[in-house]
Design a protein around this motif. Structure first.
Motif, mmCIF file in Angstrom:
data_model
loop_
_atom_site.group_PDB
_atom_site.id
_atom_site.type_symbol
_atom_site.label_atom_id
_atom_site.label_comp_id
_atom_site.label_asym_id
_atom_site.label_seq_id
_atom_site.Cartn_x
_atom_site.Cartn_y
_atom_site.Cartn_z
ATOM 1 N N PRO A 200 0.831 -1.216 0.000
ATOM 2 C CA PRO A 200 0.000 0.000 0.000
ATOM 3 C C PRO A 200 0.866 1.268 0.000
ATOM 4 O O PRO A 200 1.852 1.354 0.732
ATOM 5 N N SER A 201 0.488 2.229 -0.821
ATOM 6 C CA SER A 201 1.267 3.462 -0.916
ATOM 7 C C SER A 201 1.280 4.215 0.411
ATOM 8 O O SER A 201 2.279 4.845 0.776
ATOM 9 N N LYS A 202 0.177 4.124 1.165
ATOM 10 C CA LYS A 202 0.109 4.791 2.468
ATOM 11 C C LYS A 202 1.178 4.240 3.412
ATOM 12 O O LYS A 202 1.836 4.998 4.131
ATOM 13 N N SER A 203 1.359 2.924 3.395
ATOM 14 C CA SER A 203 2.350 2.300 4.269
ATOM 15 C C SER A 203 3.760 2.751 3.894
ATOM 16 O O SER A 203 4.582 3.042 4.764
ATOM 17 N N LEU A 204 4.044 2.813 2.605
ATOM 18 C CA LEU A 204 5.370 3.240 2.154
ATOM 19 C C LEU A 204 5.645 4.686 2.554
ATOM 20 O O LEU A 204 6.759 5.034 2.954
ATOM 21 N N THR A 205 4.617 5.510 2.474
ATOM 22 C CA THR A 205 4.777 6.912 2.868
ATOM 23 C C THR A 205 5.112 7.020 4.346
ATOM 24 O O THR A 205 5.966 7.832 4.750
ATOM 25 N N GLU A 206 4.476 6.209 5.183
ATOM 26 C CA GLU A 206 4.758 6.233 6.613
ATOM 27 C C GLU A 206 6.179 5.735 6.911
ATOM 28 O O GLU A 206 6.840 6.230 7.813
ATOM 29 N N VAL A 207 6.643 4.762 6.139
ATOM 30 C CA VAL A 207 8.002 4.254 6.340
ATOM 31 C C VAL A 207 9.025 5.355 6.081
ATOM 32 O O VAL A 207 9.915 5.598 6.904
ATOM 33 N N VAL A 208 8.911 6.043 4.939
ATOM 34 C CA VAL A 208 9.922 7.056 4.608
ATOM 35 C C VAL A 208 9.844 8.264 5.542
ATOM 36 O O VAL A 208 10.839 8.975 5.736
ATOM 37 N N ARG A 209 8.684 8.500 6.126
ATOM 38 C CA ARG A 209 8.573 9.576 7.114
ATOM 39 C C ARG A 209 9.307 9.235 8.407
ATOM 40 O O ARG A 209 9.692 10.113 9.167
ATOM 41 N N SER A 210 9.502 7.934 8.640
ATOM 42 C CA SER A 210 10.067 7.487 9.911
ATOM 43 C C SER A 210 11.565 7.237 9.866
ATOM 44 O O SER A 210 12.195 7.116 10.911
ATOM 45 N N VAL A 211 12.157 7.131 8.673
ATOM 46 C CA VAL A 211 13.577 6.784 8.573
ATOM 47 C C VAL A 211 14.432 8.023 8.351
ATOM 48 O O VAL A 211 13.958 9.049 7.868
ATOM 49 N N SER A 212 15.703 7.900 8.705
ATOM 50 C CA SER A 212 16.695 8.945 8.440
ATOM 51 C C SER A 212 17.500 8.552 7.219
ATOM 52 O O SER A 212 17.611 7.368 6.884
ATOM 53 N N ASP A 213 18.093 9.546 6.558
ATOM 54 C CA ASP A 213 18.823 9.296 5.316
ATOM 55 C C ASP A 213 19.972 8.318 5.488
ATOM 56 O O ASP A 213 20.347 7.619 4.549
ATOM 57 N N ASP A 214 20.558 8.265 6.675
ATOM 58 C CA ASP A 214 21.708 7.386 6.878
ATOM 59 C C ASP A 214 21.308 5.987 7.362
ATOM 60 O O ASP A 214 22.164 5.153 7.656
ATOM 61 N N ASP A 215 20.008 5.710 7.452
ATOM 62 C CA ASP A 215 19.548 4.380 7.883
ATOM 63 C C ASP A 215 19.720 3.356 6.767
ATOM 64 O O ASP A 215 19.634 3.675 5.576
#
Length: 372
Positions: A200-215
């Motif tokens: 789901p696109s909603k789930s992917l959006t929540e993932v990228v909101r939660s991670v940092s660039d260096d993760d």
């Protein structure tokens, strides 16, 4: 249950977990965050049954976590975040009194909230799926920013509301489509994989909101769910059932003409005519030749426009076709490059939009029949 913790650190972790919680949850327990203290650590869980987020906090210098008594409780996420965000102190103390009454204390005072006993929280299976691959956070952010915008926002065909992850060997093809346009991002994996899932696109959006660039993100998937694991946090999502369309067949393999155009110029030209619409749809007509390229719009109710692209290199057959201007503008913005390559495969045939310096991403638009 009784513990104290650094307020800001706690708030940051609560914010991540709360992204899985829906304000329209049918179960009262799912409107809250489950806090579970056991084995010397804290586990925070939030879920709306489709997406679930769990993060583990281990005592350390950054969080000042001090567990005095283990236990568990569910606290309404809206009220908990509001209190923790607005308290003016370094550390906060949370204690469960009389089974479900929660006391939140700071240096200046305290709040008492009604909680819910943890045994009312649904049992969420965080078992790790079989397929495993690794992505840099920057790569996942690129995938999401360059595909999600093309997904459908309608529920008639649920499979089109997600991004398809199709792995063949070492290549991962990520595609988003609403049947009128396609956005595809290709990533090279560090191991050979074979799976085809739609997230789901909603789930992917929540993932990228939660991670940092260096993760670095460990991704696990099977036929039912996918997990994104990073920094002691698991974001788990259900997959979308159904067969994703075979988008490969609509990607042109040849072209009759193409143009290399300044992305800022063509984006500005399209954006300026956004108000000229037919039945709420922004249509643009491209009239292309080696002499000059026109971008035209027309509406019997509003008016028309005609602009010539000055920073444009065109070669091939003359062509004239109409497409959705909003879709073209979305594609150009998602590419994020200085120059855009637009390839035409023929009259009323798909248009390919790409970055001439990055072959890993491409956009496809379906032309619209025009009778003007």
């Amino acid at each position: 249950m009784h513990f104290s913790i650094d307020r800001k650190y706690f708030y940051d972790k609560l914010s991540i977990v709360s992204r899985a919680i829906s304000v329209f949850s049918p179960l009262p327990a799912l409107s809250g965050i489950c806090i579970d203290l056991k084995d010397g650590s804290m586990i925070l869980t939030g879920s709306d049954s489709n997406i679930s987020i769990r993060t583990v906090i281990v005592p350390g210098e950054l969080n000042n976590l001090d567990i005095e008594e283990e236990g568990s409780i569910i606290i309404d996420s809206k009220y908990l975040l509001e209190i923790v965000r607005k308290l003016d102190c370094k550390n906060i103390e949370i204690e469960v009194i009389d089974y479900s009454l929660v006391r939140i204390s700071s240096d200046n005072g305290q709040f008492n909230l009604n909680g819910i006993r943890s045994n009312e929280y649904p049992d969420i299976d965080f078992t790790q799926p079989n397929h495993h691959f690794v992505l840099k956070a920057t790569d996942l952010k690129s995938i999401v920013s360059q595909t999600v915008f093309a997904c459908s926002d309608k529920d008639q065909r649920p499979v089109l509301t997600g991004v398809n992850f199709n792995s063949q060997g070492n290549m991962l093809y990520c595609s988003g489509t609403d049947s009128y346009r396609l956005a595809r991002k290709t990533i090279e994996l560090n191991s050979s994989q074979d799976f085809n899932i739609t997230i789901p696109s909603k789930s992917l959006t929540e993932v990228v909101r939660s991670v940092s660039d260096d993760d670095t993100i460990d991704i696990y998937a099977d036929s039912k769910k996918a997990q994104f694991v990073f920094d002691k946090t698991i974001i788990q999502t259900r997959l979308i059932d159904g067969t994703f369309p075979d988008v490969q067949r609509i990607i042109p393999t040849s072209c009759v003409s193409k143009m290399l155009v300044d992305s800022y110029e063509i984006a500005g030209t399209i954006d300026r005519t956004n108000f000229i619409r037919n039945d709420k749809v922004h249509l643009i007509k491209l009239e292309c030749s080696t002499a000059e390229t026109h971008v035209k719009t027309y509406s019997s109710e509003i008016g028309n426009s005609d602009e010539v692209l000055t920073k444009c290199e065109y070669e091939g057959e003359d062509i004239s076709l109409t497409c959705n201007g909003t879709y073209m503008l979305d594609a150009i913005k998602a590419l994020g490059c200085e120059k855009v390559l637009i390839e035409f495969s023929g009259f009323m045939k798909p248009i390919k939009v790409s970055n001439p310096e990055d072959a890993s991403v491409l956009m496809i638009l379906v032309p619209i029949r025009s009778y003007d």
